[in-house]
Design a protein around this motif. Structure first.
Motif, PDB file in Angstrom:
ATOM      1  N   UNK A   1      21.721  12.599  -1.788  1.00 46.20           N
ATOM      2  CA  UNK A   1      23.079  12.551  -2.346  1.00 46.20           C
ATOM      3  C   UNK A   1      23.829  11.316  -1.857  1.00 46.20           C
ATOM      4  N   UNK A   2      23.745  11.039  -0.559  1.00 50.49           N
ATOM      5  CA  UNK A   2      24.433   9.874  -0.003  1.00 50.49           C
ATOM      6  C   UNK A   2      23.869   8.587  -0.578  1.00 50.49           C
ATOM      7  N   UNK A   3      22.562   8.507  -0.729  1.00 47.20           N
ATOM      8  CA  UNK A   3      21.944   7.300  -1.286  1.00 47.20           C
ATOM      9  C   UNK A   3      22.302   7.124  -2.759  1.00 47.20           C
ATOM     10  N   UNK A   4      22.343   8.234  -3.479  1.00 52.73           N
ATOM     11  CA  UNK A   4      22.710   8.178  -4.902  1.00 52.73           C
ATOM     12  C   UNK A   4      24.129   7.628  -5.058  1.00 52.73           C
ATOM     13  N   UNK A   5      25.062   8.191  -4.324  1.00 63.74           N
ATOM     14  CA  UNK A   5      26.466   7.777  -4.423  1.00 63.74           C
ATOM     15  C   UNK A   5      26.654   6.330  -3.981  1.00 63.74           C
ATOM     16  N   UNK A   6      25.964   5.942  -2.930  1.00 61.23           N
ATOM     17  CA  UNK A   6      26.118   4.571  -2.440  1.00 61.23           C
ATOM     18  C   UNK A   6      25.509   3.560  -3.406  1.00 61.23           C
ATOM     19  N   UNK A   7      24.277   3.797  -3.826  1.00 66.56           N
ATOM     20  CA  UNK A   7      23.582   2.813  -4.669  1.00 66.56           C
ATOM     21  C   UNK A   7      24.250   2.661  -6.026  1.00 66.56           C
ATOM     22  N   UNK A   8      24.558   3.767  -6.680  1.00 67.10           N
ATOM     23  CA  UNK A   8      25.183   3.663  -8.001  1.00 67.10           C
ATOM     24  C   UNK A   8      26.679   3.380  -7.899  1.00 67.10           C
ATOM     25  N   UNK A   9      27.205   3.415  -6.693  1.00 68.22           N
ATOM     26  CA  UNK A   9      28.589   2.999  -6.467  1.00 68.22           C
ATOM     27  C   UNK A   9      28.729   1.518  -6.179  1.00 68.22           C
ATOM     28  N   UNK A  10      27.617   0.803  -6.174  1.00 66.83           N
ATOM     29  CA  UNK A  10      27.671  -0.637  -5.977  1.00 66.83           C
ATOM     30  C   UNK A  10      27.320  -1.096  -4.576  1.00 66.83           C
ATOM     31  N   UNK A  11      27.034  -0.170  -3.676  1.00 62.94           N
ATOM     32  CA  UNK A  11      26.625  -0.549  -2.330  1.00 62.94           C
ATOM     33  C   UNK A  11      25.118  -0.817  -2.292  1.00 62.94           C
ATOM     34  N   UNK A  12      24.659  -1.428  -1.186  1.00 61.30           N
ATOM     35  CA  UNK A  12      23.238  -1.715  -1.039  1.00 61.30           C
ATOM     36  C   UNK A  12      22.737  -1.140   0.285  1.00 61.30           C
ATOM     37  N   UNK A  13      22.428   0.152   0.298  1.00 59.40           N
ATOM     38  CA  UNK A  13      21.923   0.754   1.539  1.00 59.40           C
ATOM     39  C   UNK A  13      20.651   0.052   2.029  1.00 59.40           C
TER      40      UNK A  13
ATOM     41  N   UNK B   1       0.788  -1.223   0.000  1.00 57.01           N
ATOM     42  CA  UNK B   1       0.000   0.000   0.000  1.00 57.01           C
ATOM     43  C   UNK B   1       0.816   1.267   0.000  1.00 57.01           C
ATOM     44  N   UNK B   2       2.129   1.151  -0.240  1.00 55.76           N
ATOM     45  CA  UNK B   2       3.008   2.324  -0.202  1.00 55.76           C
ATOM     46  C   UNK B   2       3.682   2.538  -1.562  1.00 55.76           C
ATOM     47  N   UNK B   3       4.252   3.716  -1.712  1.00 56.86           N
ATOM     48  CA  UNK B   3       4.970   4.061  -2.948  1.00 56.86           C
ATOM     49  C   UNK B   3       6.452   3.843  -2.701  1.00 56.86           C
ATOM     50  N   UNK B   4       7.074   3.029  -3.553  1.00 56.66           N
ATOM     51  CA  UNK B   4       8.480   2.661  -3.386  1.00 56.66           C
ATOM     52  C   UNK B   4       9.372   3.621  -4.159  1.00 56.66           C
ATOM     53  N   UNK B   5      10.347   4.204  -3.464  1.00 58.72           N
ATOM     54  CA  UNK B   5      11.325   5.097  -4.074  1.00 58.72           C
ATOM     55  C   UNK B   5      12.622   4.326  -4.218  1.00 58.72           C
ATOM     56  N   UNK B   6      13.190   4.300  -5.423  1.00 56.36           N
ATOM     57  CA  UNK B   6      14.408   3.514  -5.651  1.00 56.36           C
ATOM     58  C   UNK B   6      15.392   4.280  -6.523  1.00 56.36           C
ATOM     59  N   UNK B   7      16.655   4.014  -6.304  1.00 54.75           N
ATOM     60  CA  UNK B   7      17.736   4.585  -7.104  1.00 54.75           C
ATOM     61  C   UNK B   7      18.197   3.480  -8.049  1.00 54.75           C
ATOM     62  N   UNK B   8      17.814   3.555  -9.301  1.00 56.84           N
ATOM     63  CA  UNK B   8      18.095   2.443 -10.209  1.00 56.84           C
ATOM     64  C   UNK B   8      18.153   2.922 -11.651  1.00 56.84           C
ATOM     65  N   UNK B   9      18.849   2.171 -12.466  1.00 56.44           N
ATOM     66  CA  UNK B   9      18.909   2.445 -13.905  1.00 56.44           C
ATOM     67  C   UNK B   9      17.639   1.933 -14.565  1.00 56.44           C
ATOM     68  N   UNK B  10      17.157   2.666 -15.564  1.00 56.92           N
ATOM     69  CA  UNK B  10      15.988   2.197 -16.293  1.00 56.92           C
ATOM     70  C   UNK B  10      16.330   1.093 -17.281  1.00 56.92           C
ATOM     71  N   UNK B  11      17.616   0.879 -17.500  1.00 60.64           N
ATOM     72  CA  UNK B  11      18.051  -0.211 -18.375  1.00 60.64           C
ATOM     73  C   UNK B  11      19.360  -0.756 -17.814  1.00 60.64           C
ATOM     74  N   UNK B  12      19.533  -2.024 -17.887  1.00 63.71           N
ATOM     75  CA  UNK B  12      20.763  -2.621 -17.400  1.00 63.71           C
ATOM     76  C   UNK B  12      20.619  -3.140 -15.985  1.00 63.71           C
ATOM     77  N   UNK B  13      21.689  -3.743 -15.514  1.00 64.79           N
ATOM     78  CA  UNK B  13      21.726  -4.400 -14.217  1.00 64.79           C
ATOM     79  C   UNK B  13      22.395  -3.520 -13.171  1.00 64.79           C
TER      80      UNK B  13
END
Length: 557
Positions: A272-284, A167-179
């Motif tokens: 900013x911290x979530x962006x750098x961590x997630x696209x840097x290969x970490x899994x916050x 019942x909630x809206x999920x916010x994610x930092x992810x590429x629209x294409x690729x892994x």
């Protein structure tokens, strides 16, 4: 750019048997004795630079409008191919006794006037703050941070671990294409979709989320305006049979950094911290956002049903038993259509990509039809649609084949064989372009030692082109093995050979035009493929598959 009066040109195409083309054709004999049969060599000599030039000049003309999938120009090209295949006596191998294997498509476009997003009491601006993807829905609720959105059991990756997203809206930092970073296609190939791994859309639905908000990667953000036009002003087209069985689709929006900063202001971690961590290969770790923040998302979209087609033909073999087996020749006859003008030119003609492969198959079909004898096995010709959209045509054919896939002994893919690096060329965008007597060969040895040896022997004893294996590497960072239609045959266990001239300054640009093609080079390559095809078709046994594809090449595209 050379232009034609379309009515006059089509009249000549449909009525005349190309007398001017015939007059221009000349034979160029091989310099060495060939291991190939005399029949195959004679047949190859019917393929000439003049013939190739005339066909390609039509296929890559402005009147074909860049042959996008789907488009009027692509359909016209398909009719041109089918008309001549019928004239030459090839057998239709599409649907219902035709040369066309129809592919049903669904086209969606967001209705911007009826799409709205609101964060608490602030109305967001379509295009400036967000881009909506075409999935109709009207939802409202609190928000959760869901990492990169993925579930991959083998990587211990679970974007919703420890939180309740129902019942909630999920916010994610992810590429629209690729892994996600650190995940390869082989990590997915060893598991089952829906059980061992789920992409962000699948997993959000399974977790009960009512919508997804995507913070995209830097590349998407850097091209925000282009992506806005692509996603909101042009319809999004998908192959109906490739879509998941679920009938409900979650509303999805892509947001700018400004909106991401508002969402995560005062939260456990900032955007900013979530962006750098997630696209840097970490899994916050995922977490629920403050209950004081609520978002409402209303997306309206309109859909219509359309279609495109593969063009499929068979040249029947002569052997009573072996004619039930096929050597498959493939090329994609689509390109990228009409785009942003470059120096006033908006038509992306696709002469090399892949008008050259389209024409190569066409010339081989004509040479076979006029040959005095037939090869023992049958030859399958497949002009694939939608390669530029994600290998649509070859995937569709290999998942819904019109002939038994287990009867295909080899697939030869021809995608870009018409350009050459000229002496003294210092353009860095042409650094990897092959020379006038050179071609990149990919995949010939990856599944069958015998096929690799045969391709080399035929070439060595015939025209002796320089075979360059630079990209014949599972770890090739360009991933060329995944980027053309042979891939979908290889993943079905069919050994393949891929011929490719290399990327160049006009790749996916309006400058990829017929006058820049090296027709003498094309003649040599097409003749070599013809002789190779004949050799494989006449062997008493099919090339033995004695290797598994390397793990890097066996996963999903």
């Amino acid at each position: 750019m050379r232009r034609f009066l379309i009515s006059l040109l089509l009249t000549s195409v449909l009525i005349l048997p190309f007398p001017a083309v015939q007059a221009q054709r000349k034979s160029v004999k091989a310099n060495k004795p060939v291991a190939a049969t005399l029949a195959s060599q004679k047949g190859a000599e019917q393929i000439t630079a003049g013939q190739i030039r005339d066909y390609l000049t039509f296929i890559a003309s402005d009147e074909m409008e860049g042959r996008d999938t789907p488009s009027r120009g692509l359909d016209l090209t398909a009719k041109f191919l089918a008309m001549n295949l019928a004239r030459w006596g090839l057998t239709p191998a599409g649907d219902d006794g035709t040369f066309f294997q129809k592919i049903a498509l669904k086209r969606d476009l967001v209705n911007k006037e009826q799409t709205r997003v609101r964060l608490n009491d602030q109305n967001l601006s379509f295009g400036k703050d967000y881009i909506a993807l075409p999935a109709t829905g009207d939802v409202s609720g609190p928000l959760v941070f869901a990492g990169n959105g993925w579930f991959i059991k083998s990587k211990n990756m679970d974007a919703y671990k420890g939180i309740d997203a129902k019942g909630k809206i999920a916010v994610m930092f992810t590429s629209l294409s690729g892994l996600p970073r650190g995940v390869s296609s082989s990590d997915l190939s060893n598991g089952k979709s829906g059980e061992d791994w789920m992409d962000p859309v699948q997993y959000a639905r399974k977790q009960g989320a009512i919508a997804t908000v995507i913070v995209p990667d830097f590349q998407f953000l850097a091209n925000w305006e282009r992506n806005r036009q692509r996603l909101s002003e042009r319809p999004t087209t998908v192959v109906e049979k490739f879509q998941p069985a679920e009938t409900s689709r979650l509303p999805r929006i892509v947001i700018t950094p400004r909106i991401a900063n508002l969402l995560f202001q005062g939260e456990k971690q900032n955007a900013t911290a979530l962006f750098e961590a997630t696209f840097g290969g970490e899994t916050p770790a995922p977490f629920e956002l403050s209950l004081t923040k609520k978002m409402s998302v209303t997306v309206s979209s309109k859909s219509d049903a359309i279609a495109t087609q593969n063009v499929v033909a068979v040249f029947e073999g002569s052997d009573p038993l072996l004619k039930d087996e096929y050597i498959a020749l493939g090329a994609h006859y689509d390109h990228v259509g009409i785009g942003t003008p470059v120096n006033g030119d908006a038509i992306f003609n696709g002469a090399d990509d892949d008008g050259s492969g389209t024409t190569a198959l066409f010339a081989i079909a004509e040479a076979l039809a006029k040959a005095p004898t037939r090869p023992r096995r049958s030859v399958l010709f497949n002009w694939h649609a939608g390669e530029e959209k994600g290998l649509w045509g070859s995937r569709y054919f290999t998942e819904y084949p019109t002939i038994p896939l287990q009867k295909i002994v080899t697939q030869i893919n021809i995608d870009m064989i018409g350009r050459s690096k000229k002496a003294g060329d210092t353009n860095p965008r042409n650094n990897s372009l092959s020379g006038p007597n050179e071609i990149y060969v990919i995949g010939s040895k990856m599944m069958s030692t015998e096929l690799g040896e045969l391709t080399e022997a035929v070439n060595r004893d015939y025209l002796n082109l320089t075979y360059n294996y630079r990209y014949d590497d599972p770890k090739d960072p360009n991933r060329f093995f995944f980027r053309s239609d042979h891939y979908n045959y290889a993943r079905k266990g069919i050994p393949i050979v891929f011929f490719f001239d290399g990327e160049h300054e006009d790749y996916h640009r309006p400058g990829d035009e017929p006058q820049k093609i090296d027709y003498e080079k094309m003649q040599k390559i097409v003749r070599t493929v013809y002789v190779m095809m004949w050799e494989i078709a006449n062997r008493p046994t099919r090339p033995k598959v004695d290797k598994q594809l390397p793990a890097e090449l066996s996963g999903a595209n």
